[in-house]
Design a protein around this motif. Sequence first.
Motif, PDB file in Angstrom:
ATOM      1  N   TYR A 164       0.838  -1.204   0.000  1.00 52.84           N
ATOM      2  CA  TYR A 164       0.000   0.000   0.000  1.00 52.84           C
ATOM      3  C   TYR A 164       0.870   1.250   0.000  1.00 52.84           C
ATOM      4  CZ  TYR A 164      -3.143   3.673   1.558  1.00 52.84           C
ATOM      5  OH  TYR A 164      -3.832   4.858   1.664  1.00 52.84           O
ATOM      6  N   HIS A 183       0.600   4.096  -2.718  1.00 56.72           N
ATOM      7  CA  HIS A 183       0.293   5.466  -2.285  1.00 56.72           C
ATOM      8  C   HIS A 183       1.348   6.442  -2.786  1.00 56.72           C
ATOM      9  CE1 HIS A 183       0.138   8.855   0.650  1.00 56.72           C
ATOM     10  NE2 HIS A 183      -1.154   8.698   0.475  1.00 56.72           N
ATOM     11  N   ARG A 227      -4.719   9.205  -1.166  1.00 54.17           N
ATOM     12  CA  ARG A 227      -5.463   8.316  -0.276  1.00 54.17           C
ATOM     13  C   ARG A 227      -6.940   8.250  -0.688  1.00 54.17           C
ATOM     14  NH1 ARG A 227      -4.938   6.010   4.822  1.00 54.17           N
ATOM     15  NH2 ARG A 227      -2.821   6.811   5.002  1.00 54.17           N
TER      16      ARG A 227
END
Length: 208
Positions: free
Chosen positions: A137, A141, A168
């Motif tokens: 992640y 991101h 996000r």
Amino acid sequence: MARVSQEHLDARRRQILNGAARCFARNGFHATSMQDVLREADLSAGAVYRYFSGKEQLIEAIVTEVLDAIRDTFESAAAQSPPPAPDVLVDRVMEEVLTERSGLPYDGDESLPRLMIQVWTETLRNDRLSAAMRQGYARVHAAWVGVVEAYQAAGLMRDDVPAAHVARTMIAVAQGFAAQQALFGAVPVSVLQDGLRALMSMGRQNAG
């Protein structure tokens, strides 16, 4: 003894991962046994255990591969000037990257979203998978932040909002759409694309 080519090894690994992904999506992680994976992949135990020690390694490999593919797509987009619009970029990830890398159909089939839900649930009890998800992640991101910064540099997006916040939010949009697919049934990815396009049009004057 003849050496096995890297191409053959890669193809065998792909066969195993695709079989495992289909099993996990269909029956869930805990209800799936390694015997189920062997049958789905149509391989012997020796062939499978040469690559993976068990279900935990299989699901971790699937997660890492998909997240790396998503990251690569966003990093490539960030290198363009300007990057593709968010609706085009999210559609590209959902349609091309996930479908190709997971071996699962997407449009008209909720197998892939079901697999994603299974993975998210398993991360709550599996520390190793949770760590892999967090690392993946973070890379996705960071790649999305690069895309947003490119939008801002090109004057396509307001620059008074932190790029990390926009990144996000866009990840949450994709995750939420996948959750809807798993819970309420499959719809084409074009639905998500249309919705994003409409939201992006707010504040603009109608052409007529």
